[in-house]
Design a protein around this motif. Structure first.
Motif, PDB file in Angstrom:
ATOM      1  N   SER A 175     -12.324  66.291 -27.348  1.00  0.00           N
ATOM      2  CA  SER A 175     -12.534  64.852 -27.500  1.00  0.00           C
ATOM      3  C   SER A 175     -13.615  64.690 -28.550  1.00  0.00           C
ATOM      4  CB  SER A 175     -12.973  64.249 -26.153  1.00  0.00           C
ATOM      5  OG  SER A 175     -13.225  62.878 -26.298  1.00  0.00           O
ATOM      6  N   LEU A 176     -13.279  64.001 -29.618  1.00  0.00           N
ATOM      7  CA  LEU A 176     -14.219  63.994 -30.724  1.00  0.00           C
ATOM      8  C   LEU A 176     -14.142  62.725 -31.564  1.00  0.00           C
ATOM      9  CD1 LEU A 176     -12.814  66.300 -33.511  1.00  0.00           C
ATOM     10  CD2 LEU A 176     -11.639  66.027 -31.339  1.00  0.00           C
ATOM     11  N   CYS A 177     -15.157  62.589 -32.394  1.00  0.00           N
ATOM     12  CA  CYS A 177     -15.221  61.477 -33.333  1.00  0.00           C
ATOM     13  C   CYS A 177     -14.748  61.978 -34.684  1.00  0.00           C
ATOM     14  CB  CYS A 177     -16.665  60.980 -33.432  1.00  0.00           C
ATOM     15  SG  CYS A 177     -16.937  59.766 -34.740  1.00  0.00           S
ATOM     16  N   ASP A 178     -14.122  61.113 -35.428  1.00  0.00           N
ATOM     17  CA  ASP A 178     -13.678  61.480 -36.770  1.00  0.00           C
ATOM     18  C   ASP A 178     -14.874  61.440 -37.709  1.00  0.00           C
ATOM     19  OD1 ASP A 178     -12.471  61.884 -39.177  1.00  0.00           O
ATOM     20  OD2 ASP A 178     -11.553  59.890 -39.271  1.00  0.00           O
ATOM     21  N   ASP A 179     -15.700  62.474 -37.626  1.00  0.00           N
ATOM     22  CA  ASP A 179     -16.921  62.509 -38.425  1.00  0.00           C
ATOM     23  C   ASP A 179     -16.626  62.564 -39.912  1.00  0.00           C
ATOM     24  OD1 ASP A 179     -18.854  62.438 -36.344  1.00  0.00           O
ATOM     25  OD2 ASP A 179     -18.385  64.510 -35.857  1.00  0.00           O
ATOM     26  N   LEU A 180     -15.551  63.243 -40.255  1.00  0.00           N
ATOM     27  CA  LEU A 180     -15.194  63.313 -41.665  1.00  0.00           C
ATOM     28  C   LEU A 180     -14.914  61.906 -42.193  1.00  0.00           C
ATOM     29  CD1 LEU A 180     -12.854  65.945 -43.289  1.00  0.00           C
ATOM     30  CD2 LEU A 180     -12.837  63.556 -44.029  1.00  0.00           C
ATOM     31  N   GLY A 181     -14.036  61.206 -41.517  1.00  0.00           N
ATOM     32  CA  GLY A 181     -13.686  59.862 -41.957  1.00  0.00           C
ATOM     33  C   GLY A 181     -14.875  58.924 -41.976  1.00  0.00           C
ATOM     34  N   ARG A 210     -19.934  70.359 -40.524  1.00  0.00           N
ATOM     35  CA  ARG A 210     -19.031  70.734 -41.619  1.00  0.00           C
ATOM     36  C   ARG A 210     -18.087  69.585 -41.951  1.00  0.00           C
ATOM     37  NH1 ARG A 210     -19.040  75.472 -38.355  1.00  0.00           N
ATOM     38  NH2 ARG A 210     -16.915  75.223 -37.594  1.00  0.00           N
ATOM     39  N   LYS A 211     -17.656  68.884 -40.919  1.00  0.00           N
ATOM     40  CA  LYS A 211     -16.758  67.750 -41.150  1.00  0.00           C
ATOM     41  C   LYS A 211     -17.466  66.621 -41.888  1.00  0.00           C
ATOM     42  CE  LYS A 211     -13.104  69.444 -39.404  1.00  0.00           C
ATOM     43  NZ  LYS A 211     -12.047  69.843 -40.355  1.00  0.00           N
ATOM     44  N   LYS A 212     -18.693  66.368 -41.503  1.00  0.00           N
ATOM     45  CA  LYS A 212     -19.439  65.303 -42.173  1.00  0.00           C
ATOM     46  C   LYS A 212     -19.605  65.626 -43.649  1.00  0.00           C
ATOM     47  CE  LYS A 212     -22.208  64.344 -38.021  1.00  0.00           C
ATOM     48  NZ  LYS A 212     -23.554  64.502 -37.435  1.00  0.00           N
ATOM     49  N   LEU A 213     -20.010  66.853 -43.913  1.00  0.00           N
ATOM     50  CA  LEU A 213     -20.192  67.272 -45.301  1.00  0.00           C
ATOM     51  C   LEU A 213     -18.883  67.124 -46.078  1.00  0.00           C
ATOM     52  CD1 LEU A 213     -21.927  68.486 -47.510  1.00  0.00           C
ATOM     53  CD2 LEU A 213     -21.383  70.770 -46.643  1.00  0.00           C
ATOM     54  N   ALA A 214     -17.801  67.546 -45.466  1.00  0.00           N
ATOM     55  CA  ALA A 214     -16.493  67.422 -46.117  1.00  0.00           C
ATOM     56  C   ALA A 214     -16.168  65.959 -46.392  1.00  0.00           C
ATOM     57  CB  ALA A 214     -15.411  68.055 -45.245  1.00  0.00           C
ATOM     58  N   GLY A 215     -16.573  65.091 -45.487  1.00  0.00           N
ATOM     59  CA  GLY A 215     -16.334  63.665 -45.678  1.00  0.00           C
ATOM     60  C   GLY A 215     -17.085  63.141 -46.891  1.00  0.00           C
ATOM     61  N   PHE A 216     -18.303  63.587 -47.020  1.00  0.00           N
ATOM     62  CA  PHE A 216     -19.097  63.173 -48.180  1.00  0.00           C
ATOM     63  C   PHE A 216     -18.460  63.665 -49.476  1.00  0.00           C
ATOM     64  CE2 PHE A 216     -22.492  64.206 -51.244  1.00  0.00           C
ATOM     65  CZ  PHE A 216     -22.941  62.920 -51.498  1.00  0.00           C
ATOM     66  N   GLN A 217     -18.072  64.943 -49.457  1.00  0.00           N
ATOM     67  CA  GLN A 217     -17.472  65.524 -50.663  1.00  0.00           C
ATOM     68  C   GLN A 217     -16.166  64.825 -51.015  1.00  0.00           C
ATOM     69  OE1 GLN A 217     -17.316  69.562 -49.269  1.00  0.00           O
ATOM     70  NE2 GLN A 217     -19.291  70.100 -50.207  1.00  0.00           N
ATOM     71  N   SER A 218     -15.407  64.521 -49.991  1.00  0.00           N
ATOM     72  CA  SER A 218     -14.127  63.870 -50.243  1.00  0.00           C
ATOM     73  C   SER A 218     -14.323  62.487 -50.850  1.00  0.00           C
ATOM     74  CB  SER A 218     -13.326  63.812 -48.940  1.00  0.00           C
ATOM     75  OG  SER A 218     -12.916  62.522 -48.646  1.00  0.00           O
ATOM     76  N   GLN A 221     -15.068  62.936 -54.466  1.00  0.00           N
ATOM     77  CA  GLN A 221     -13.846  63.305 -55.162  1.00  0.00           C
ATOM     78  C   GLN A 221     -12.943  62.085 -55.382  1.00  0.00           C
ATOM     79  OE1 GLN A 221     -12.384  66.696 -53.197  1.00  0.00           O
ATOM     80  NE2 GLN A 221     -11.378  67.557 -55.009  1.00  0.00           N
ATOM     81  N   LEU A 222     -12.797  61.303 -54.351  1.00  0.00           N
ATOM     82  CA  LEU A 222     -11.948  60.112 -54.422  1.00  0.00           C
ATOM     83  C   LEU A 222     -12.399  59.178 -55.540  1.00  0.00           C
ATOM     84  CD1 LEU A 222     -11.299  59.128 -50.677  1.00  0.00           C
ATOM     85  CD2 LEU A 222      -9.600  59.713 -52.417  1.00  0.00           C
ATOM     86  N   ARG A 223     -13.709  59.115 -55.755  1.00  0.00           N
ATOM     87  CA  ARG A 223     -14.233  58.207 -56.768  1.00  0.00           C
ATOM     88  C   ARG A 223     -14.510  58.918 -58.089  1.00  0.00           C
ATOM     89  NH1 ARG A 223     -12.129  55.398 -53.826  1.00  0.00           N
ATOM     90  NH2 ARG A 223     -12.969  53.582 -52.697  1.00  0.00           N
ATOM     91  N   GLY A 224     -14.039  60.160 -58.152  1.00  0.00           N
ATOM     92  CA  GLY A 224     -14.184  60.883 -59.409  1.00  0.00           C
ATOM     93  C   GLY A 224     -15.608  61.227 -59.775  1.00  0.00           C
ATOM     94  N   LEU A 225     -16.453  61.362 -58.769  1.00  0.00           N
ATOM     95  CA  LEU A 225     -17.844  61.733 -59.046  1.00  0.00           C
ATOM     96  C   LEU A 225     -17.969  63.244 -59.083  1.00  0.00           C
ATOM     97  CD1 LEU A 225     -19.637  59.207 -56.696  1.00  0.00           C
ATOM     98  CD2 LEU A 225     -19.280  59.038 -59.159  1.00  0.00           C
TER      99      LEU A 225
END
Lengths: 355, 355
Positions: A175-181, A210-218, A221-225
């Motif tokens: 049971s978890l939160c979507d930390d990445l999102g 790790r998910k949070k970090l991936a969320g930040f990176q994503s 990436q999405l904004r081309g930074l």
DNA sequence: TTGTATGCGTTATCAT
DNA sequence: ATGATAACGCATACAA
């Protein structure tokens, strides 16, 4: 009031057994046991009689004997790296509440962060014959898959419940939160409001970290930074050392790093960022925006109050127990339940309110 | 690795018993039991042989049967009003650590603040046949003596341990901080530095809360200050509502109350006082001094950092467990251990350093 | 519906 | 030093 007996002048408490009750009530021990276990096959008036005797004598069934017979003492193991951690403590609290409401006892076991201790603590709980083990916090899922073998082993014996972590294996429920999102959304909000230079500050390498970090990176990436490593900083000191975190951020700035926002994986880190801004004379949020994580009491104690990600701790905790109790009752339950995070906007950001 | 057996094509885990081990090792179950319990009366080489069989077969003694035989499962009940409270969570953490190091399991039970729930939870733990119950936090000792009868009753069965509370009764053991003295000292420090108009802010009526208040009053009395009720204010809202506390203090000010210092029974209250000062444009500490209590992480997150009373939580927690384990081993232990508090001076006060 | 008898897996008390 | 056997207090299959 238990039974008492006078023995060589001393009044001594005597623990009554099912045999005593059966004699007093004039029935067999089987009937007493049936009353105890709320079996349907007992005539109402004999049930009444037995209950009355139990009441008057102050009888209490022996939990150990009961455990031996039923092969369960209705006890759940709660494993937790550090129950004094603000976030984990709240999780443990919710979990214990709901477990008790469901008729289960909670045996708490804090492991610290070393893998060996996590393993041995889990084994300790299994030896104690708990009905299930709940791993509170995502520090129990290692990045290296082989290191998670101890969880697979445990799942052979009892259902293993993961709070805010995910591990795909039979008899493991999550049971978890979507930390990445949630982190991605937080970053996107800042970027889209015109603040692309964000420092992401974290202090853990757990599953959710790790998910949070991936969320930040994503989001970048999405904004081309450019995915600059320099803007993703790991703080390795004690998270209780607010002063130290503050110095750490200062050193980043002094090292030439420039940023107009900080997203932190934790409210303590975010609070330190706010302190840093004050020390440097930077205005919040006009010159520096700050977003924390956990939406803890620290967010409210901070001045100005912290914008923070609410990761639905209460919901995921209660859902976890619901899933567990269902599973223990033989009801098929989802192996994975995910809740969305929610950005709670307060004084450390000036984001446009969502359309 | 447990024993496995192939049954109708399915490989099934089988729990080995002491009988299985005795057969495999070619000895009687009594000998196996002796090895298990580290009895001296076993020949070294038979011990070796038995241990070897246990090792290879992955045998684990059944905890319930063991509990039934020994009438103990080496388990301590931890009763706590709210384990998510910053202060109580830390106490639970220290206690669980030391208990486990001493070979005991911890079964946690959160009661909330209603007397009826405290009673029923304590009884629940006793039915579970714990070896002792630790009451964490002073919320379990009621001002009305008759209301403490449930503690006397429990002490008939097992040693009752009180953390940061005192109750004089056989088989009740206490480990606490001298909250009265510490609060008195804090108040005297302010008064003697020329700030006699102190607002004492509190939000609990627990045992230690009563002691803190008494300490404040005693300081006023010692310095011949009028013991104005208006300067002792009880905040009845949620202690998580920092904003609400802030408003509460404001309302006091607006009601005509004047004070140049705040002593709070808790760091959250103190943090709110600092916020209040900022909102009012009062400088800290020159125009308003603030002293908190518990020396928690909030004291470090606050800006400026909070002067706070360190009530030696770790020491009293560890001492409590030491006393408990001694008692369980039949060693006479002190019924009451008191630690002095300590004022940790930081940015919210400008007190002269102690001579 | 109720009672009898046995099993649960240990510990502990006797013997030997 | 080791073994046989009786508690420990309950649950339960089976019999009545």
């Amino acid at each position: 009031m238990n039974g008492t007996v006078t023995l060589s002048g001393q009044e001594v408490d005597i623990l009554l057994t099912i045999y005593d009750i059966s004699k007093m009530a004039g029935v067999s021990i089987a009937t007493v046991s049936r009353v105890l276990n709320e079996s349907a096959n007992v005539r109402p008036d004999t049930r009444r009689k037995v209950l009355e005797v139990m009441e008057q004598s102050g009888y209490t069934p022996n939990a150990f004997a009961r455990g031996l017979g039923l092969n369960s003492m209705q006890t759940i193991g709660i494993l937790c790296t550090d129950s004094s951690d603000l976030y984990l403590a709240k999780a443990v609290y919710y979990i214990e509440q709901d477990l008790r409401a469901g008729g289960y006892h909670s045996i708490l076991c804090c492991t610290g962060y070393r893998l060996e201790n996590k393993k041995s603590s889990l084994e300790l709980l299994l030896r104690q014959k708990v009905d299930s083990v709940i791993l509170v916090g995502s520090n129990f899922i290692e990045a290296e898959d082989a290191d998670n073998q101890y969880i697979r082993d445990a799942a052979e014996q009892v259902p293993i419940m993961l709070l805010n972590a995910y591990f795909d294996h039979p008899n493991v429920f999550c049971s978890l939160c979507d930390d990445l999102g949630a982190t991605q959304q937080a970053a996107l909000s800042l970027i889209d409001s015109g603040i692309p230079d964000i420092l992401y500050l974290y202090n853990s390498r757990s599953y959710s970290a790790r998910k949070k970090l991936a969320g930040f990176q994503s989001a970048c990436q999405l904004r081309g930074l450019p995915n600059a490593d320099a803007l993703q900083q790991f703080y390795s000191g004690s998270s209780a050392d607010v002063e130290g975190i503050c110095r750490f951020i200062s050193s980043l700035h002094d090292g030439g790093l420039s940023f107009r926002a900080v997203i932190a994986s934790d409210d303590v880190l975010a609070t330190a960022a706010v302190k840093y801004a004050r020390l440097r004379g930077q205005r919040i949020p006009s010159e520096l925006s700050v977003i924390g994580y956990n939406n803890s009491i620290l967010a409210l104690c901070c001045e100005p109050e912290l914008t923070s990600v609410d990761n639905r701790l209460e919901e995921i905790s209660r859902q976890l127990v619901k899933t567990l109790i269902g599973t223990l009752n033989g009801i098929p339950m989802p192996a994975k339940t995910v809740f969305p995070g929610r950005l709670v906007q307060r004084g450390t950001t000036a984001l446009p309110s969502p359309a």
